[in-house]
Design an enzyme around this catalytic site. Structure first.
Site, mmCIF file in Angstrom:
data_model
loop_
_atom_site.group_PDB
_atom_site.id
_atom_site.type_symbol
_atom_site.label_atom_id
_atom_site.label_comp_id
_atom_site.label_asym_id
_atom_site.label_seq_id
_atom_site.Cartn_x
_atom_site.Cartn_y
_atom_site.Cartn_z
ATOM 1 N N ASP A 271 -3.798 -23.312 13.629
ATOM 2 C CA ASP A 271 -5.240 -23.273 13.829
ATOM 3 C C ASP A 271 -5.590 -24.283 14.930
ATOM 4 O OD1 ASP A 271 -7.897 -22.640 13.664
ATOM 5 O OD2 ASP A 271 -8.058 -22.868 11.506
HETATM 6 C C1 BGC Z 1 -10.954 -21.548 12.941
HETATM 7 C C2 BGC Z 1 -10.102 -20.293 13.012
HETATM 8 C C3 BGC Z 1 -10.283 -19.628 14.345
HETATM 9 C C4 BGC Z 1 -9.959 -20.615 15.437
HETATM 10 C C5 BGC Z 1 -10.046 -20.026 16.835
HETATM 11 C C6 BGC Z 1 -10.793 -22.434 14.157
HETATM 12 O O1 BGC Z 1 -11.752 -23.438 14.175
HETATM 13 O O2 BGC Z 1 -10.609 -22.260 11.775
HETATM 14 O O3 BGC Z 1 -10.452 -19.439 11.952
HETATM 15 O O4 BGC Z 1 -9.489 -18.481 14.419
HETATM 16 O O5 BGC Z 1 -10.853 -21.700 15.346
HETATM 17 O O6 BGC Z 1 -11.347 -19.804 17.222
#
Ligand code: BGC
Length: 733
Positions: A271
């Site tokens: 993530d």
């Molecule tokens: C979120 C994810 C997301 C990623 C990319 C993160 O802050 O937890 O769910 O896919 O950002 O945007």
């Protein structure tokens, strides 16, 4: 169990040969480039440690972008395949969560349809639109089980149940990835957030999770496993620490379970900055240590931490990370790029005409209608044509909110609001008053709202949450009633004495204990997407009959949390219903609160219709089965029940199968969902609905941590919610 790759490509020898040939030509820097992902909308330059992205792509330092779409994606791709030494194409990822341009209802709403074919279609449509704009990878589905509605991200998943969650995970993966990853309309699916993220303590986002291994395997892992078995090409490692170990550097969940037990063959992306965050967690000493721990644990691609590219080379030189681990991660990434056909066909054919087609809108409307959950109806719904309507509330005409918290390329202008449809259909018979704001509103607008209610026959009150600020990521709440002064607006309007139809827009179960009493009918509409208005009006007037069922329990109060249907019994279960007068009586020393029932206000699986359904007794084919045969997959428990539309309108019922087991080595939940079917019935029509329970439904992680079917007593319900039905019992010997 070997993973099945979507589209039937599994370890294609031709691809494997190309992967090895490419790997041999790569420098260490180029390898680390393939493992590095950056967001296109972030700054580059001296303060960020990054140079211009174009130069970096040309130097082979980037393997993937997120948040880059359209012609910009093709421009970067051109640099990658024409100017970088090895001409390895980039993959472009984006959070395509519930539609791309055609915004569907939020995922929690989609799960409330209990319609996997529809969810698959929604995902397919999202894939067709996104791929026509340069995106070939979505960070979806979120398959985190969530038992706590304080957590804002409950809106992004399928609720509290692992069986339903698994069915939804499979549907999304099928829809996104389509027939083959090499199809130019295929998106890589990404199962997230691996794992346990939804169990954040206190429902506070990013918080620690403590999940014993049995619970992890019984409840939190199954939707991920289902998605992996369906062929999901990628998995995202989560932010949270799980039992003290950051999920993005966790050898047990990433190495042992995902790779060894499930044989996952795709790649893992962290993530956003989750690798760097292991320093804040306190396990990694510094960035280099963080990169080392994450790659060794099995995170293949670094989203946005900029650590694999900058720190791993030194770790390898120092002998702290074997280069074979980096090679394996590179294989996983480029294997997917080969499978996608990107080396042959790297560019997207940008096709705006594929967006928001009438067909796509039609599916979005169908999804919205099937996702609405009718929580209460004293008979006012469906509304009679000709009645004068007062339309009140801050969500009656809020196009932006209808798009939900995470709408990729959805535009407010695409949304048809409730107000606009009612104005068109009712003309002078509808009066609109906003009444107040979602939050921070004064009661200055109440007078106009009350006046509108007075001159109407019925009030439609559209209340709820503000999607972008109160739901989704970083939007945990401690109070779950209607925000701002909306409860007061409801009271003021209800006091006029006209029947109130309460339409709720929310990204989570709300506490509706007081609100429900004031309203004649309550419809949970979630955030329904671009077709909000048409879907709502068709439902309000009975052209569409509500059929959604809750996938997350609605608590009576925040103090009850967590409250979920598949809990254990305890040694002192509260017998019967809550009775505040029984304190001091026999039920005092039972597991209960002295001031409130244990049960939620609206349970999992609950949802009303404009017709009624009645259930016949559960029929068993046999009264006893052999545990060994069930365990080996040689037998199945067959059960059925007749379901009748006992009302006056055609309708669809989500028929649910629940089990509970006794006499087992570990205590099992009071009920567990193990099957469901959406059945359409004409008035008076009866259908027999059959289910089969095999190893997949009956096995659980026993006292020796083996996944087996154990002997015991098995109760089976076939019912319209997790609280209804009369069980039949059989024996597993
Ligand atoms: C979120 C994810 C997301 C990623 C990319 C993160 O802050 O937890 O769910 O896919 O950002 O945007």
């Amino acid at each position: 169990m070997p993973a099945v790759w979507a589209g039937g490509w599994s370890d294609d020898p031709a691809i494997e040969a190309r992967v090895e040939r490419l790997l041999k030509q790569m420098t260490l820097e180029e390898k680390l480039g393939q493992l590095s992902q950056y967001s296109g909308n972030m700054q580059t330059g001296p303060d960020t440690g990054r140079r211009d992205y174009k130069e970096m792509v040309a130097a082979g330092e980037i393997g993937s972008f997120l948040n880059v779409t359209g012609e910009q994606a093709n421009r970067y791709q051109k640099i990658a395949v024409e100017r970088s030494r090895l001409q390895i194409p980039l993959i472009f990822g984006l959070d395509v969560i519930h539609g791309y341009r055609t915004t569907f209802p939020i995922p929690l709403a989609l799960s409330s349809t209990w319609d996997t074919e529809l969810v698959e279609r929604a995902a397919r449509i999202a894939a067709m639109e996104a791929s026509a704009d340069g995106v070939r990878w979505t960070f979806s589905p979120m398959v985190d089980i969530a038992r706590d509605p304080r957590w804002g991200r409950i809106s992004e998943g399928a609720g509290e149940d692992p069986y339903l969650g698994s069915a939804m995970a499979r549907a999304y993966v099928r829809g996104y990835q389509g027939e083959s990853l090499s199809d130019p309309t295929s998106l890589l699916a990404c199962l997230k957030h691996y794992v346990g993220y939804g169990a954040a303590e206190g429902g506070r986002d990013y918080n620690t999770t403590e999940i014993p291994e049995r619970l992890l395997r019984d409840v939190y892992l199954p939707p991920f496993q289902a998605g992996v078995e369906q062929g999901a090409a990628t998995v995202m490692s989560a932010f949270n620490a799980l039992n003290g170990v950051p999920a993005s550097a966790n050898p047990f969940t990433l190495g042992q379970i995902l790779r060894k037990e499930w044989q996952f063959r795709g790649f893992v992306v962290s993530d956003w900055t989750a690798i760097a965050e292991t320093v804040a967690h306190g396990t990694a000493i510094d960035g280099a240590d963080a990169a080392r721990r994450s790659i060794v644990a099995g995170v293949d691609m670094d989203m946005q931490s900029d650590l694999y590219r900058t720190a791993l080379a030194d770790e390898i030189t120092a002998g702290k990370v074997p280069v074979s681990i980096v090679d394996e991660a590179v294989r996983r990434v480029v294997r997917v790029k080969f499978a996608m056909g990107l080396f042959e066909d790297p560019y997207a054919r940008i096709a705006p005409e594929k967006m928001l087609t009438p067909d796509h809108r039609q599916s979005a409307r169908e999804a919205a209608e099937k996702s609405f959950v009718l929580l209460k109806n004293d008979g006012i719904l469906p509304l009679k044509r000709g009645a004068r309507v007062a339309l009140i509330g801050p969500l009656a005409d809020s196009a932006g909110n209808m798009l939900g918290g995470w709408s990729a390329k959805g535009e407010e202008a695409d949304v048809v609001t409730l107000r606009s449809v009612l104005a068109k259909e009712l003309g002078a018979d509808v009066t609109y008053a906003k009444g107040t704001e979602i939050s921070g509103g004064a009661d200055g607008g109440f007078a106009e709202a009350i006046e509108a209610a007075r001159s109407a026959d019925v009030v439609i009150l559209a209340l709820g949450e503000d999607a972008p600020t109160m739901t989704g990521e970083a939007a945990s709440r401690t109070e779950l009633d209607l925000p701002g002064n909306q409860e007061q607006l409801l009271e003021a309007v209800a006091a006029v004495g006209k029947p109130v139809v309460l339409l709720l827009f929310s990204g989570r179960p709300l506490v509706l204990t007081r609100a429900v009493e004031r309203a004649a009918a309550v419809l949970e509409a979630w955030f329904p997407g671009v077709e909000a208005g048409p879907a709502l009006v068709r439902t309000l007037y009975g052209d569409s009959n509500p059929s959604g069922k809750l996938t997350a329990s609605f608590p009576r109060s925040v103090g009850q949390l967590p409250v979920y249907y598949n809990h254990l019994s305890t040694g002192r279960p509260l017998p019967g219903e809550f009775d505040p007068n029984s304190i001091g009586s026999a039920s005092k020393y039972t597991s209960r609160y002295i001031d409130q029932a244990n049960s939620p206000l609206f349970p999992f699986g609950f949802g009303l219709s404009y017709t009624t359904f009645s259930y016949g007794p559960v029929k068993l084919e046999a009264l006893s089965y052999s545990a060994a045969e069930l365990d080996m997959g040689k037998a199945e428990v067959k059960i059925s029940a007749e379901v009748t539309n006992s009302g006056l309108r055609p309708g669809q019922e989500v028929v649910q199968l629940y089990i509970s087991q006794r006499g087992t080595s570990v205590a099992r939940p009071v009920r567990e969902l193990k099957g469901f079917r959406r059945v359409a019935l004409q008035p008076g029509e009866t259908k027999a609905v059959e289910f089969a329970l095999g190893r997949d439904e009956l096995a659980f992680w026993n006292i020796d941590m083996q996944d087996v079917v154990e002997p015991g007593k098995l109760k089976v319900w076939i019912a319209g919610s997790s609280k209804d039905g009369i069980p039949a019992e059989l024996t597993i010997e």
